[in-house]
Design an enzyme around this catalytic site. Structure first.
Site, PDB file in Angstrom:
ATOM      1  N   GLY A 108     -11.297   2.350   5.818  1.00  0.00           N
ATOM      2  CA  GLY A 108     -10.622   1.642   6.904  1.00  0.00           C
ATOM      3  C   GLY A 108      -9.133   1.910   6.948  1.00  0.00           C
ATOM      4  O   GLY A 108      -8.656   2.737   7.723  1.00  0.00           O
ATOM      5  N   PRO A 146     -12.142  -0.078  -3.408  1.00  0.00           N
ATOM      6  CA  PRO A 146     -13.056  -0.708  -2.457  1.00  0.00           C
ATOM      7  C   PRO A 146     -13.254   0.197  -1.244  1.00  0.00           C
ATOM      8  O   PRO A 146     -12.286   0.710  -0.680  1.00  0.00           O
ATOM      9  CB  PRO A 146     -12.324  -1.999  -2.077  1.00  0.00           C
ATOM     10  CG  PRO A 146     -11.387  -2.256  -3.202  1.00  0.00           C
ATOM     11  CD  PRO A 146     -11.008  -0.914  -3.739  1.00  0.00           C
ATOM     12  N   LEU A 147     -14.510   0.397  -0.846  1.00  0.00           N
ATOM     13  CA  LEU A 147     -14.820   1.365   0.206  1.00  0.00           C
ATOM     14  C   LEU A 147     -14.165   0.995   1.532  1.00  0.00           C
ATOM     15  O   LEU A 147     -13.769   1.865   2.305  1.00  0.00           O
ATOM     16  CB  LEU A 147     -16.343   1.469   0.376  1.00  0.00           C
ATOM     17  CG  LEU A 147     -16.812   2.779   1.014  1.00  0.00           C
ATOM     18  CD1 LEU A 147     -16.437   3.974   0.154  1.00  0.00           C
ATOM     19  CD2 LEU A 147     -18.305   2.754   1.261  1.00  0.00           C
ATOM     20  N   CYS A 148     -14.013  -0.335   1.781  1.00  0.00           N
ATOM     21  CA  CYS A 148     -13.405  -0.740   3.052  1.00  0.00           C
ATOM     22  C   CYS A 148     -11.959  -0.251   3.130  1.00  0.00           C
ATOM     23  O   CYS A 148     -11.477   0.158   4.183  1.00  0.00           O
ATOM     24  CB  CYS A 148     -13.478  -2.254   3.222  1.00  0.00           C
ATOM     25  SG  CYS A 148     -12.758  -3.162   1.866  1.00  0.00           S
ATOM     26  N   THR A 149     -11.263  -0.258   1.976  1.00  0.00           N
ATOM     27  CA  THR A 149      -9.879   0.221   1.963  1.00  0.00           C
ATOM     28  C   THR A 149      -9.841   1.727   2.174  1.00  0.00           C
ATOM     29  O   THR A 149      -9.018   2.250   2.929  1.00  0.00           O
ATOM     30  CB  THR A 149      -9.210  -0.120   0.612  1.00  0.00           C
ATOM     31  OG1 THR A 149      -9.337  -1.512   0.401  1.00  0.00           O
ATOM     32  CG2 THR A 149      -7.753   0.274   0.602  1.00  0.00           C
TER      33      THR A 149
END
Ligand SMILES: [Zn+2]
Length: 444
Positions: A220, A214-217
């Protein structure tokens, strides 16, 4: 030897030993013991193993050890030296040779009573009709796309079980048994068409094949060294000043070094350890470490799934067997429901209709047009890869129009089908919506 209906179960077993299970009369088989049914299955079940890799090798060996005598193996690859540690039917002398042919030879040598043929070809190269000859297809393919393709083919050639002689506890054949590996985990899924979830039903449960997190992981809060490598790959690499080289080549030492250095920097910033060049290479190759033990257990579980099809019993409702080897040994069977909206096996994807043999083709088309599920507009009907009626293009419409006035009993006869069958499986395509449905037509 003919077994009469007066025989008791022990007598049936004795007869089976004398004459072989294939000699049993149909009425005897309907009431025989599971042991006799298993003997019948071992001699008669036609089993295809797709993929002669880690799972395929073990599944073939386990099937032969179980006593199944009619095997076919299909694989397009050749044996590589790196395969030898876990693809146990091959030796160093086989490097460069066809996996399918060598696997077939190895099984023949170890199990002389086993009839096995190898095909050096990819699954997609074989004509769809090839798959129709099998009762069970064991899949050891290594991508989700290959699984989806095989799943669709199974539903293309699916046939209802009408004979009481059938040793497999399934309403439709062929049954697809799908083995998969991921690190120290293995899964075996038994797909009994229209009874248990198909690959398309459970697509959401497969890991992201592109290896993306997941790009947020990634952007971020990275938690693992893999997240840092993905960040360097997905965010930093495309933003480089040097745009001459667009894609990463995992075999290029300069590319590897670039990703490794950036991933190291990011890992250090978040206090994460474990970024190594080997891990960078594995992530870029999207490769998952595999162990011989995991593939041996999973391949054997595929063979066990075949025997379960014959035995029936309580596991029939739990079609997903999961093996976890990272924390000791844990095997579980999971119940999963079919997905009603599945485009491959959901309600409406296959329809059964009973009609008279004397019905004309044009009357069948009228029936399809007003059928509450099919609602076909301008249907095109294909049987056994032969057009019965084509509504487009104009040339084929003209060529098949004479069939409209012919009765079905006349249509469904050919050199390979000299008698009018009791049921046929048709592909019906709605020319307007371009959707294709499988129609099981029972002729009375
Ligand atoms: Zn489905």
């Amino acid at each position: 030897m003919h077994a009469s209906s007066a025989h008791s179960a022990p007598e049936l077993l004795a007869h089976a030993d004398d004459a072989g299970p294939a000699a049993l009369a149909p009425e005897a088989l309907t009431r025989c013991t599971t042991d006799v049914r298993m003997k019948h299955a071992k001699s008669n079940l036609q089993i295809l193993v797709v993929g002669a890799g880690a799972i395929g090798c073990e599944a073939l060996r386990a099937l032969a050890l179980c006593g199944f005598r009619n095997l076919v193996v299909l694989d397009r690859d050749t044996v590589a030296e790196s395969n030898l540690n876990r693809q146990t039917l091959y030796s160093s002398a086989d490097v460069g040779a066809s996996k399918a042919l060598r696997a077939a030879q190895a099984i023949k040598e170890r199990f002389p009573g086993c009839t096995i043929r190898g095909y050096w070809a990819s699954a997609e190269q074989m004509p769809v009709a090839f798959y129709r000859a099998f009762d069970v297809i064991v899949s050891g393919v290594d991508t989700v796309e290959a699984r989806r393709w095989l799943n669709t083919v199974v539903f293309h050639v699916v046939r209802p079980v009408t004979s009481p002689n059938c040793a497999v506890q399934s309403k439709y054949l062929p049954v697809l048994i799908d083995g998969g590996l991921e690190g120290l985990a293995g899964q075996v899924r038994t797909i009994r068409p229209y009874e248990t979830p198909c690959i398309e039903c459970i697509l959401d449960l497969f890991p992201d094949e592109a290896g993306r997190q997941p790009l947020c992981t990634i952007a971020g809060t990275p938690l693992r060294p893999e997240h840092c490598i993905h960040y360097a790959q997905a965010v930093l690499w495309p933003a480089r000043d040097d745009q001459a080289v667009r894609s990463i080549d995992p075999e290029n030492p300069e590319h590897l070094e670039w990703i490794y250095t950036r991933a190291q920097e990011r890992a250090a910033a978040f206090g994460i350890e474990g970024v190594t060049t080997a891990l960078v290479k594995a992530v870029l190759h999207r490769s998952v470490p595999a162990l011989a033990t995991t593939s041996a257990v999973t391949g054997a579980a595929c063979a066990l799934a075949v025997t379960r099809l014959v035995w029936g019993g309580s596991h029939a409702q739990c079609p997903w067997t999961s093996f976890h080897g990272s924390d000791g040994l844990y095997i579980d069977s999971i119940f999963i429901e079919r997905r009603l909206s599945c485009p491959v096996c959901g309600p409406g994807s296959a329809v059964a209709i009973s009609v008279s043999k004397n019905m004309l083709v044009k009357e069948l088309i009228e029936l399809l047009e007003r059928h509450p599920v099919l609602h076909c507009r301008s249907p095109t009907i294909v049987w056994d890869y032969r057009p019965v009626y084509m509504s487009v293009p104009q040339s084929l419409k003209a060529a098949t129009s004479p069939n409209l006035e012919r009765p079905l009993s006349d249509i469904f006869i050919s050199d390979s089908h000299p008698k009018v069958p009791d049921q046929v499986v048709l592909s019906v395509t709605d020319t307007d919506t371009r959707t294709c449905k499988t129609l099981h037509l029972f002729l009375t």
